[in-house]
Scaffold this active site. Structure first.
Site, PDB file in Angstrom:
ATOM      1  N   TYR A   1       0.820  -1.077  -0.026  1.00 15.64           N
ATOM      2  CA  TYR A   1      -0.040   0.063   0.060  1.00 15.64           C
ATOM      3  C   TYR A   1       0.996   1.274   0.010  1.00 15.64           C
ATOM      4  O   TYR A   1       1.956   1.248   0.600  1.00 15.64           O
ATOM      5  CB  TYR A   1      -0.628  -0.009   1.162  1.00 15.64           C
ATOM      6  CG  TYR A   1      -2.061  -0.777   1.454  1.00 15.64           C
ATOM      7  CD1 TYR A   1      -3.203  -0.661   0.634  1.00 15.64           C
ATOM      8  CD2 TYR A   1      -1.890  -2.305   2.056  1.00 15.64           C
ATOM      9  CE1 TYR A   1      -4.551  -1.494   1.024  1.00 15.64           C
ATOM     10  CE2 TYR A   1      -2.850  -3.081   1.871  1.00 15.64           C
ATOM     11  CZ  TYR A   1      -4.299  -2.656   1.593  1.00 15.64           C
ATOM     12  OH  TYR A   1      -5.296  -3.559   1.498  1.00 15.64           O
TER      13      TYR A   1
ATOM     14  N   HIS B   1     -10.514  -3.248  -0.846  1.00 25.88           N
ATOM     15  CA  HIS B   1     -11.513  -2.889  -0.008  1.00 25.88           C
ATOM     16  C   HIS B   1     -12.293  -2.017  -0.608  1.00 25.88           C
ATOM     17  O   HIS B   1     -12.257  -1.338  -1.631  1.00 25.88           O
ATOM     18  CB  HIS B   1     -10.675  -1.547   1.147  1.00 25.88           C
ATOM     19  CG  HIS B   1      -9.649  -2.462   1.638  1.00 25.88           C
ATOM     20  ND1 HIS B   1      -9.926  -2.810   3.035  1.00 25.88           N
ATOM     21  CD2 HIS B   1      -8.123  -2.869   1.597  1.00 25.88           C
ATOM     22  CE1 HIS B   1      -8.809  -3.263   3.462  1.00 25.88           C
ATOM     23  NE2 HIS B   1      -7.882  -3.065   2.790  1.00 25.88           N
TER      24      HIS B   1
ATOM     25  N   TYR C   1      -0.136  -9.787   1.126  1.00 25.55           N
ATOM     26  CA  TYR C   1       0.745  -9.065   2.253  1.00 25.55           C
ATOM     27  C   TYR C   1       0.764  -9.521   3.696  1.00 25.55           C
ATOM     28  O   TYR C   1      -0.481 -10.109   3.982  1.00 25.55           O
ATOM     29  CB  TYR C   1       0.530  -7.594   1.959  1.00 25.55           C
ATOM     30  CG  TYR C   1      -0.588  -7.158   2.764  1.00 25.55           C
ATOM     31  CD1 TYR C   1      -0.836  -6.854   4.090  1.00 25.55           C
ATOM     32  CD2 TYR C   1      -1.783  -6.682   1.680  1.00 25.55           C
ATOM     33  CE1 TYR C   1      -2.145  -6.389   4.238  1.00 25.55           C
ATOM     34  CE2 TYR C   1      -2.951  -6.094   2.166  1.00 25.55           C
ATOM     35  CZ  TYR C   1      -3.220  -6.064   3.349  1.00 25.55           C
ATOM     36  OH  TYR C   1      -4.210  -5.642   4.046  1.00 25.55           O
TER      37      TYR C   1
ATOM     38  N   ARG D   1      -2.641 -11.805   4.702  1.00 29.54           N
ATOM     39  CA  ARG D   1      -3.966 -11.174   3.951  1.00 29.54           C
ATOM     40  C   ARG D   1      -3.934 -11.853   2.557  1.00 29.54           C
ATOM     41  O   ARG D   1      -3.189 -11.650   1.607  1.00 29.54           O
ATOM     42  CB  ARG D   1      -4.193  -9.694   4.066  1.00 29.54           C
ATOM     43  CG  ARG D   1      -4.278  -9.066   5.220  1.00 29.54           C
ATOM     44  CD  ARG D   1      -5.352  -9.488   6.355  1.00 29.54           C
ATOM     45  NE  ARG D   1      -6.542 -10.018   5.670  1.00 29.54           N
ATOM     46  CZ  ARG D   1      -7.530  -9.190   5.199  1.00 29.54           C
ATOM     47  NH1 ARG D   1      -7.384  -7.987   5.261  1.00 29.54           N
ATOM     48  NH2 ARG D   1      -8.804 -10.116   4.838  1.00 29.54           N
TER      49      ARG D   1
ATOM     50  N   HIS E   1      -6.794  -8.975  -1.780  1.00 30.97           N
ATOM     51  CA  HIS E   1      -8.388  -8.115  -1.669  1.00 30.97           C
ATOM     52  C   HIS E   1      -8.465  -6.790  -2.205  1.00 30.97           C
ATOM     53  O   HIS E   1      -7.286  -6.166  -2.073  1.00 30.97           O
ATOM     54  CB  HIS E   1      -8.958  -8.386  -0.103  1.00 30.97           C
ATOM     55  CG  HIS E   1      -7.817  -7.585   0.731  1.00 30.97           C
ATOM     56  ND1 HIS E   1      -6.758  -8.176   1.130  1.00 30.97           N
ATOM     57  CD2 HIS E   1      -7.894  -6.539   1.347  1.00 30.97           C
ATOM     58  CE1 HIS E   1      -6.042  -7.205   1.948  1.00 30.97           C
ATOM     59  NE2 HIS E   1      -6.812  -6.200   2.142  1.00 30.97           N
TER      60      HIS E   1
HETATM   61 FE   LIG Z   1      -6.150  -4.328   3.080  1.00 27.64          FE
END
Ligand SMILES: [Fe+3]
Lengths: 239, 233
Positions: free
Chosen positions: A105, A159, A144, A154, A157
């Protein structure tokens, strides 16, 4: 009309307190939410208020571009937004954010040592169309690690934040990908107890909507609470 | 990797040992029709949902000013704030976790009627939107964790109802968003149909504190003795 609905459909939702997801321990409310006789007394309608958005807002391969295309697998993510009565929810604000193809991110507190992509922001938004449809173009996000427990990853995905016609149509969720091998190890995905409910979060690969020579398509249909036929009939502009 | 600020108080030494979660793999179970389940907003929503307050390069479409001269149309409007019709009001507060630590990665959204008790039903010329958004910790994990909204005091939306502002709270660690409502000190709440259904000993969690002329503070406590009342909708 409006938000007269009372009582969330908790059987369709994750457990608010889910100890395997450790951040819940100090943040999940301990008291049951107060249920109101007669429902919420105050109808709000936000969909007419959202600003017009640029077409490029929904194309994440373009909106963060500096000097070239972002790296990774380009995908189309599309679906329909409907209410519980299967009616389309139009004019809803859909905002998405995600990691890049490497699982990174751009958030400044993110420390996962994977490369940033100078041409990828990872955020987009659109308004649902009259038939409830929406469509994003993006890059398939990477998985990640997240520090919740040993070897915690995770699943890939995206969001989603959605604001439909009323307060009961607020939804914050995550879309997953079919076949992801890490799904059975993820506390967040598995916080929804019923598998048939939980699996609504897994998008579906669509060969029909896959664009030849260009991008795979994943379908993610979303059902919001409430069933507002003409929710704003009392409405008038005081401005 | 001693510090992992995005994950709050998580202790990396605690990541060893037996904490490996394995759930029964039921991905082959067909999804039923019905509501899409909620999931946490996670720690990294800021650049997507509240980019302006954090300085991310994504145009801001929501502001923390709900009334004023800045047109909601123009995400780049940086001009001076001019309060709209009504009594100018600043609402600020913090969101606290169960250890009474202010949360620096909560998403706070508010919805309210205008000074006359009318919700905005369309985009308005006077700049009143009735909706605002703020990410706490806009200045980072060690910075200010307050949310701040500039608005006007709402009017009552119907007979007997006391003026109020609706709050939607979500954050990392919250799998379902929470909805609550802020009332004003000094108003008569005795006939308010929502306030009256809250157990009397918990009603004070819904009333803001006046901290100055036109300024109120409304703290939200996720847990503990002062746990804020949330509503089931
Ligand atoms: Fe996330």
């Amino acid at each position: 009309m409006g938000d007269i609905r009372n009582g969330r459909s908790w059987s369709d939702m994750p457990d608010t307190s889910f100890p395997d997801y450790r951040s819940t321990s100090l943040r999940a409310p301990t008291q049951a939410p107060v249920r109101l006789d007669g429902g919420w007394d105050d109808a709000v309608a936000l969909t007419p208020l959202w600003p017009r958005l640029a077409d490029t807002d929904a194309d994440l391969t373009v909106n963060g571009r500096v000097n070239g295309d972002p790296i990774g697998e380009r995908i189309v993510v599309e679906g329909h937004l409907r209410d519980e009565a299967s009616r389309p929810v139009s004019g809803a604000l859909i905002e998405i954010w995600q990691a890049n193809a490497s699982g990174r991110y751009i958030h400044r507190e993110e420390i996962h040592p994977a490369p940033l992509d100078p041409n990828f922001l990872g955020a987009g938004r659109c308004l649902s169309n009259a038939d409830g449809s929406y469509r994003f173009i993006t890059i398939k996000p990477g998985s990640y690690p997240w520090g919740n427990h040993r070897n915690a990853w995770r699943p890939a995905h995206i969001h989603f934040s959605i604001f439909g016609a009323g307060l009961a149509q607020r939804l914050v969720t995550q879309m997953y990908f079919p076949g992801d091998p890490t799904l059975p190890y993820d506390p967040i995905f598995n916080s929804t107890p019923d598998a048939a409910v939980r699996n609504r979060l897994i998008s579906r690969f669509s060969m029909e909507e896959t664009v030849p020579e260009w991008a795979h398509c994943y379908k993610f249909d979303i059902t919001l609470a409430g069933a507002y036929a003409t929710p704003f009939e009392e409405g008038h502009d005081h401005g | 990797m001693a510090d992992l600020p995005g994950f709050g108080s998580m202790d990396l030494d605690d990541r060893g040992g037996p904490h490996v979660f394995v759930y029964e793999d039921r991905r082959s179970v067909p999804a039923t029709a019905g509501l899409t389940p909620s999931q946490t907003v996670g720690p990294f929503f800021a650049y997507g949902l509240t980019p302006g307050t954090y300085g991310y390069p994504h145009a801001e479409i929501h502001r923390s000013e709900l009334a004023g001269g800045v047109q909601p149309d123009d995400p780049h409007a940086g001009g001076g704030y001019v309060p709209g019709a009504g009594t100018h009001l600043a609402v600020e507060g913090q969101v606290f976790d169960g250890a009474d630590v202010p949360i620096h990665d909560a998403l706070v959204e508010i919805i309210q009627a205008d000074a006359d008790g009318h919700h905005a039903r369309a985009r308005r010329n006077d700049g009143f939107t009735g909706y605002g958004r703020y990410g706490t910790g806009s200045e980072g994990p060690n910075g200010d964790t307050r949310f701040r909204f500039r608005t006007v005091k709402p009017g009552a939306t119907g007979p007997g109802r006391a003026p109020s502002i609706t709050f939607i709270i979500t954050m990392r660690g919250l799998l379902n968003h929470c909805i609550t409502r802020m009332y004003f000190p000094g108003d008569d709440h005795t006939a308010d149909p929502v306030f009256n259904q809250v157990p009397p000993e918990r009603r004070s969690t819904l009333v803001a504190t006046e901290i100055g002329p036109g300024r109120v503070r409304f703290d939200i406590h996720m847990q503990g003795e002062k746990e804020t009342v949330f509503f089931d909708l």
